[in-house]
Motif scaffolding. Structure first.
Motif, PDB file in Angstrom:
ATOM      1  N   LYS A 128       0.923  -1.140   0.008  1.00  0.00           N
ATOM      2  CA  LYS A 128      -0.021  -0.117  -0.077  1.00  0.00           C
ATOM      3  C   LYS A 128       0.936   1.312  -0.022  1.00  0.00           C
ATOM      4  O   LYS A 128       0.448   2.173  -0.726  1.00  0.00           O
ATOM      5  CB  LYS A 128      -0.823  -0.103   1.115  1.00  0.00           C
ATOM      6  N   SER A 140      -2.811   9.498   5.773  1.00  0.00           N
ATOM      7  CA  SER A 140      -3.153   8.741   7.035  1.00  0.00           C
ATOM      8  C   SER A 140      -2.969   7.109   6.831  1.00  0.00           C
ATOM      9  O   SER A 140      -2.353   6.597   7.593  1.00  0.00           O
ATOM     10  CB  SER A 140      -4.357   9.080   7.735  1.00  0.00           C
ATOM     11  N   LEU A 141      -3.475   6.713   5.632  1.00  0.00           N
ATOM     12  CA  LEU A 141      -3.630   5.106   5.452  1.00  0.00           C
ATOM     13  C   LEU A 141      -2.261   4.660   5.520  1.00  0.00           C
ATOM     14  O   LEU A 141      -2.181   3.204   5.655  1.00  0.00           O
ATOM     15  CB  LEU A 141      -4.268   4.950   4.375  1.00  0.00           C
ATOM     16  N   ARG A 148      -0.020   9.078  12.140  1.00  0.00           N
ATOM     17  CA  ARG A 148      -1.163   8.740  11.791  1.00  0.00           C
ATOM     18  C   ARG A 148      -2.293   9.129  12.649  1.00  0.00           C
ATOM     19  O   ARG A 148      -3.506   9.422  12.213  1.00  0.00           O
ATOM     20  CB  ARG A 148      -1.048   7.037  11.752  1.00  0.00           C
ATOM     21  N   ARG A 152      -5.337  10.875  10.773  1.00  0.00           N
ATOM     22  CA  ARG A 152      -6.656  10.178  10.977  1.00  0.00           C
ATOM     23  C   ARG A 152      -7.781  11.192  11.891  1.00  0.00           C
ATOM     24  O   ARG A 152      -8.722  11.128  11.399  1.00  0.00           O
ATOM     25  CB  ARG A 152      -6.514   8.885  12.013  1.00  0.00           C
ATOM     26  N   ASN A 155      -8.915  13.577   9.360  1.00  0.00           N
ATOM     27  CA  ASN A 155     -10.058  13.010   8.532  1.00  0.00           C
ATOM     28  C   ASN A 155     -11.319  13.022   9.190  1.00  0.00           C
ATOM     29  O   ASN A 155     -12.354  13.177   8.596  1.00  0.00           O
ATOM     30  CB  ASN A 155      -9.629  11.659   7.987  1.00  0.00           C
ATOM     31  N   ALA A 289     -11.220   8.981  -3.776  1.00  0.00           N
ATOM     32  CA  ALA A 289     -11.759   8.014  -3.412  1.00  0.00           C
ATOM     33  C   ALA A 289     -13.447   8.419  -3.798  1.00  0.00           C
ATOM     34  O   ALA A 289     -14.198   7.631  -3.678  1.00  0.00           O
ATOM     35  CB  ALA A 289     -11.855   7.848  -1.732  1.00  0.00           C
ATOM     36  N   THR A 344     -15.979  -1.818  -3.685  1.00  0.00           N
ATOM     37  CA  THR A 344     -14.937  -1.198  -4.463  1.00  0.00           C
ATOM     38  C   THR A 344     -13.672  -1.271  -3.966  1.00  0.00           C
ATOM     39  O   THR A 344     -12.538  -1.133  -4.552  1.00  0.00           O
ATOM     40  CB  THR A 344     -15.229   0.248  -4.653  1.00  0.00           C
ATOM     41  N   ARG A 350      -3.294  -5.683   5.882  1.00  0.00           N
ATOM     42  CA  ARG A 350      -2.547  -5.253   7.111  1.00  0.00           C
ATOM     43  C   ARG A 350      -1.231  -5.940   7.259  1.00  0.00           C
ATOM     44  O   ARG A 350      -0.998  -6.815   6.347  1.00  0.00           O
ATOM     45  CB  ARG A 350      -3.433  -5.793   8.329  1.00  0.00           C
ATOM     46  N   PRO A 407     -17.181  -3.156   3.475  1.00  0.00           N
ATOM     47  CA  PRO A 407     -16.623  -2.488   2.170  1.00  0.00           C
ATOM     48  C   PRO A 407     -15.864  -1.260   2.693  1.00  0.00           C
ATOM     49  O   PRO A 407     -15.068  -0.904   1.938  1.00  0.00           O
ATOM     50  CB  PRO A 407     -18.186  -2.237   1.830  1.00  0.00           C
ATOM     51  N   CYS A 415     -13.211   3.567   6.941  1.00  0.00           N
ATOM     52  CA  CYS A 415     -13.121   4.644   6.121  1.00  0.00           C
ATOM     53  C   CYS A 415     -13.939   5.705   6.844  1.00  0.00           C
ATOM     54  O   CYS A 415     -15.071   5.561   7.213  1.00  0.00           O
ATOM     55  CB  CYS A 415     -13.934   4.264   4.933  1.00  0.00           C
ATOM     56  N   PRO A 416     -13.170   6.795   7.102  1.00  0.00           N
ATOM     57  CA  PRO A 416     -14.040   8.114   7.617  1.00  0.00           C
ATOM     58  C   PRO A 416     -15.138   8.627   6.916  1.00  0.00           C
ATOM     59  O   PRO A 416     -15.925   9.393   7.593  1.00  0.00           O
ATOM     60  CB  PRO A 416     -12.911   9.075   7.843  1.00  0.00           C
ATOM     61  N   ALA A 417     -15.251   8.142   5.684  1.00  0.00           N
ATOM     62  CA  ALA A 417     -16.360   8.793   4.735  1.00  0.00           C
ATOM     63  C   ALA A 417     -17.475   7.445   4.722  1.00  0.00           C
ATOM     64  O   ALA A 417     -18.318   7.467   3.993  1.00  0.00           O
ATOM     65  CB  ALA A 417     -15.842   8.953   3.407  1.00  0.00           C
TER      66      ALA A 417
HETATM   67  C1  HEM Z   1     -17.396   3.692  -2.443  1.00  0.00           C
HETATM   68  C2  HEM Z   1     -16.777   4.617  -1.733  1.00  0.00           C
HETATM   69  C3  HEM Z   1     -15.471   4.234  -0.692  1.00  0.00           C
HETATM   70  C4  HEM Z   1     -15.242   2.847   0.040  1.00  0.00           C
HETATM   71  C5  HEM Z   1     -15.874   1.469  -0.471  1.00  0.00           C
HETATM   72  C6  HEM Z   1     -14.398   3.295   0.890  1.00  0.00           C
HETATM   73  C7  HEM Z   1     -13.677   2.231   1.587  1.00  0.00           C
HETATM   74  C8  HEM Z   1     -12.635   2.431   2.323  1.00  0.00           C
HETATM   75  C9  HEM Z   1     -11.724   1.361   2.899  1.00  0.00           C
HETATM   76  C10 HEM Z   1     -12.111  -0.042   2.882  1.00  0.00           C
HETATM   77  C11 HEM Z   1     -10.735   1.959   3.636  1.00  0.00           C
HETATM   78  C12 HEM Z   1      -9.575   1.357   4.618  1.00  0.00           C
HETATM   79  C13 HEM Z   1      -8.601   0.963   3.765  1.00  0.00           C
HETATM   80  C14 HEM Z   1      -7.662  -0.085   4.488  1.00  0.00           C
HETATM   81  O1  HEM Z   1      -7.877  -0.169   5.673  1.00  0.00           O
HETATM   82  O2  HEM Z   1      -6.549  -0.527   3.948  1.00  0.00           O
HETATM   83  C15 HEM Z   1     -10.807   3.302   3.491  1.00  0.00           C
HETATM   84  C16 HEM Z   1     -10.176   4.280   3.934  1.00  0.00           C
HETATM   85  C17 HEM Z   1     -10.310   5.772   3.773  1.00  0.00           C
HETATM   86  N1  HEM Z   1     -11.146   6.229   3.283  1.00  0.00           N
HETATM   87 FE1  HEM Z   1     -12.624   5.474   2.172  1.00  0.00          FE
HETATM   88  N2  HEM Z   1     -13.992   4.672   0.811  1.00  0.00           N
HETATM   89  C18 HEM Z   1     -14.662   5.063  -0.012  1.00  0.00           C
HETATM   90  C19 HEM Z   1     -14.763   6.426  -0.374  1.00  0.00           C
HETATM   91  C20 HEM Z   1     -14.297   7.414   0.535  1.00  0.00           C
HETATM   92  C21 HEM Z   1     -14.445   8.891   0.289  1.00  0.00           C
HETATM   93  C22 HEM Z   1     -15.376   9.494  -0.727  1.00  0.00           C
HETATM   94  C23 HEM Z   1     -13.488   9.583   1.213  1.00  0.00           C
HETATM   95  C24 HEM Z   1     -13.257  10.767   1.610  1.00  0.00           C
HETATM   96  C25 HEM Z   1     -14.166  11.844   1.349  1.00  0.00           C
HETATM   97  C26 HEM Z   1     -12.761   8.316   1.832  1.00  0.00           C
HETATM   98  C27 HEM Z   1     -11.751   8.469   2.825  1.00  0.00           C
HETATM   99  C28 HEM Z   1     -10.984   7.532   3.442  1.00  0.00           C
HETATM  100  C29 HEM Z   1      -9.803   7.856   4.129  1.00  0.00           C
HETATM  101  C30 HEM Z   1      -9.212   9.296   4.594  1.00  0.00           C
HETATM  102  C31 HEM Z   1      -9.389   6.635   4.575  1.00  0.00           C
HETATM  103  C32 HEM Z   1      -8.199   6.412   5.601  1.00  0.00           C
HETATM  104  C33 HEM Z   1      -8.576   5.978   6.766  1.00  0.00           C
HETATM  105  C34 HEM Z   1      -7.321   5.816   7.797  1.00  0.00           C
HETATM  106  O3  HEM Z   1      -6.156   6.365   7.400  1.00  0.00           O
HETATM  107  O4  HEM Z   1      -7.326   4.853   8.798  1.00  0.00           O
HETATM  108  N3  HEM Z   1     -13.000   7.109   1.104  1.00  0.00           N
HETATM  109  N4  HEM Z   1     -12.021   3.679   2.765  1.00  0.00           N
END
Ligand code: HEM
Length: 466
Positions: A128, A140-141, A148, A152, A155, A289, A344, A350, A407, A415-417
């Motif tokens: 990643k 952050s991811l 982090r 986080r 976000n 995203a 998606t 991890r 998901p 996911c914060p969204a």
């Molecule tokens: C269908 C839409 C989305 C899906 C399915 C989704 C899914 C995910 C997943 C599965 C993760 C965790 C990834 C991991 O652990 O490796 C993640 C992380 C994240 N997503 Fe989403 N996401 C979506 C849309 C969005 C949108 C629109 C935003 C912001 C506007 C967003 C912001 C983030 C952020 C900032 C993280 C990192 C969180 C962290 O560092 O702990 N996502 N997302």
């Protein structure tokens, strides 16, 4: 396929204790069992490769088509089920020459790993980091420790992670209405929705919501990001384009500097995040995203169009909503159900930060952990209608209590969204179904077999509006 006992080899090359240099651990419990070479090869070939081929950071149109044509996503789930039969609850090591790589097979293990993120299960896995560093090296991811934590928190704060309705929801709804109106105006009197015109409108909405109206027509920003995501699909196999990344960040800074009220940039302007928050990288991730969120909205609309009874319910919901502040529970449920069927983010990765103990052995620090989401979300025992579109499942149900519904992943790394995405997608769809009845022109045979296909190729969808 070999029986579990035969498969549980703990010595030898390629993914075993000796192969990964663990022989020095004195008094250590044995590492978790490894798959046979044949099963490992089958996993890479039938699960990992097709998933990677479709594109992790940006979908490759031709590969999605191949996947749909050959039903590769269903085949991947079938392969996972066979592995579960052979190896029980796991986890099980996938043999490879690089590092111990565990595959999770039981939902209780998935829950544990997600709940114990980021330590000892860090989301910042090597692959990643290699991929995301192409366009958001400080997101952050892929960060660790105090950095982090700060990123986080930033976000969570701006995206209102814990709230079903974002504090700017009314403005976001209005924005969705306007962009749908503009889209319908552009596509003329015999409208047909395609991915090309849908994503244009969706991206305009995304730029306005994140950066403000001044970014509405900055298509070049989205294109630049798409090019970098294309390179990120190749992770460490291609060099980074520093110039392109700097150009992206400069463009982004100009938009952020306006701090337009009503947008997320406007919220940021009222905060005082420290330099460690690396705002530009977090915002880049939001823009990136938003595309999977748009893919999900397009797929949900397609599924609704193919299911007249569910479409009736959606129309009934939008016809009685006159207050823009009211929620759209049924349409949100449609979005969640779409993400169950077509996640998606198909793979959650991890990496362990210390040795961890499991029911069948241990994993050394630095081990990879792989969760293949479609396998858990199409499980026939858990979801009686695993291959059907049943949005009603999600009415009044907190998705956090429906594990393994992942998901958006789960636990502290969710996911914060996870609230914002259903809100925006439901708002966009409401603006369409309020005006039109939608019919599927392509794909013609979506529900003909009574079982939804493993792949829904959004690039080829065509929807008639009548
Ligand atoms: C269908 C839409 C989305 C899906 C399915 C989704 C899914 C995910 C997943 C599965 C993760 C965790 C990834 C991991 O652990 O490796 C993640 C992380 C994240 N997503 Fe989403 N996401 C979506 C849309 C969005 C949108 C629109 C935003 C912001 C506007 C967003 C912001 C983030 C952020 C900032 C993280 C990192 C969180 C962290 O560092 O702990 N996502 N997302």
């Amino acid at each position: 396929m070999a029986a579990p006992t035969e498969a549980a080899g703990r010595t030898g090359m390629w993914g075993t204790a000796r192969g990964h240099g663990l022989q020095g651990l004195s008094n250590a419990r044995a590492t978790v069992p490894a798959m046979t070479l044949r099963d490992s090869f089958g996993f890479w070939l039938k699960v990992a490769l097709p998933t990677w081929n479709k594109g992790i950071l940006i979908r490759r149109r031709s590969m999605v088509r191949v996947s749909a044509g050959l039903d590769l996503d269903n085949a991947a789930v079938a392969r996972m089920q066979a592995l579960r039969e052979a190896y029980g609850d796991g986890p099980v090591l996938i043999r490879n020459p690089i590092r111990p790589q565990a595959l999770l097979l039981a939902s209780s293990d998935v829950q544990r790993v997600l709940n114990q993120t980021p330590d000892p299960f860090s989301p910042a896995s090597s692959e990643k980091r290699a991929a995301l560093a192409h366009f958001e090296p400080h997101v952050s991811l892929i960060s660790a420790g105090p950095e982090r934590a700060e990123r986080r928190a930033f976000n969570d704060q701006v995206l209102d992670s814990a709230r079903p309705m974002h504090r700017l929801a009314d403005g976001f709804r209005a924005c969705a209405e306007q962009e749908v109106e503009a889209l319908l105006h552009d596509i003329g009197p015999a409208p047909e929705l395609t991915w090309a015109n849908f994503i244009e409108a969706w991206s305009r909405m995304a730029r306005r919501i994140i950066l403000g109206d001044g970014a509405r027509d900055d298509r070049a920003l989205t294109d630049l990001l798409a090019r970098l995501r294309g390179r990120a699909n190749w992770a460490f196999m291609v060099p980074k384009r520093r110039g392109a990344l700097e150009a992206l960040q400069a463009r982004l800074s100009t938009h952020l500097a306006r701090g337009e009220p009503g947008s997320l940039a406007g919220l940021i302007a009222t905060m005082r995040p420290g330099a460690a928050a690396a705002i530009a990288d977090q915002v880049t991730h939001w823009l990136f995203a938003m595309e999977p969120a748009g893919i999900t909205a397009m797929r949900a609309l397609t599924l609704l169009a193919a299911h007249p009874a569910e479409a009736e319910k959606a129309q009934a919901e939008v016809s009685v909503i006159d207050n823009p502040g009211s929620d759209l529970p049924y349409l949100r449920a449609c979005i969640l159900e779409t993400l169950r069927l077509y996640p998606t983010t198909p793979v959650i990765l991890r990496q362990t930060t210390q040795e961890t103990a499991w029911s069948n052995g241990t994993l050394p620090s630095g081990s990879g952990i792989l969760i293949f989401v479609p396998y858990f979300q199409r499980e026939e025992q858990r979801y009686p209608d695993a291959h059907r579109f049943r949005p009603i499942t999600w009415l009044g149900l907190d998705p956090a209590h429906a594990t393994p519904f992942i998901p958006f992943s789960g636990g502290p790394g969710i996911c914060p969204a996870h609230n914002l995405v259903p809100l925006l997608a439901a708002s966009f769809l409401a603006a369409i179904v309020r005006r039109y009845r939608v019919a599927v022109h392509q794909p013609v045979d979506l529900v003909s077999s009574g079982r939804l296909p493993g792949t829904l190729d959004h690039f080829r969808v065509r929807l008639g509006l009548g």
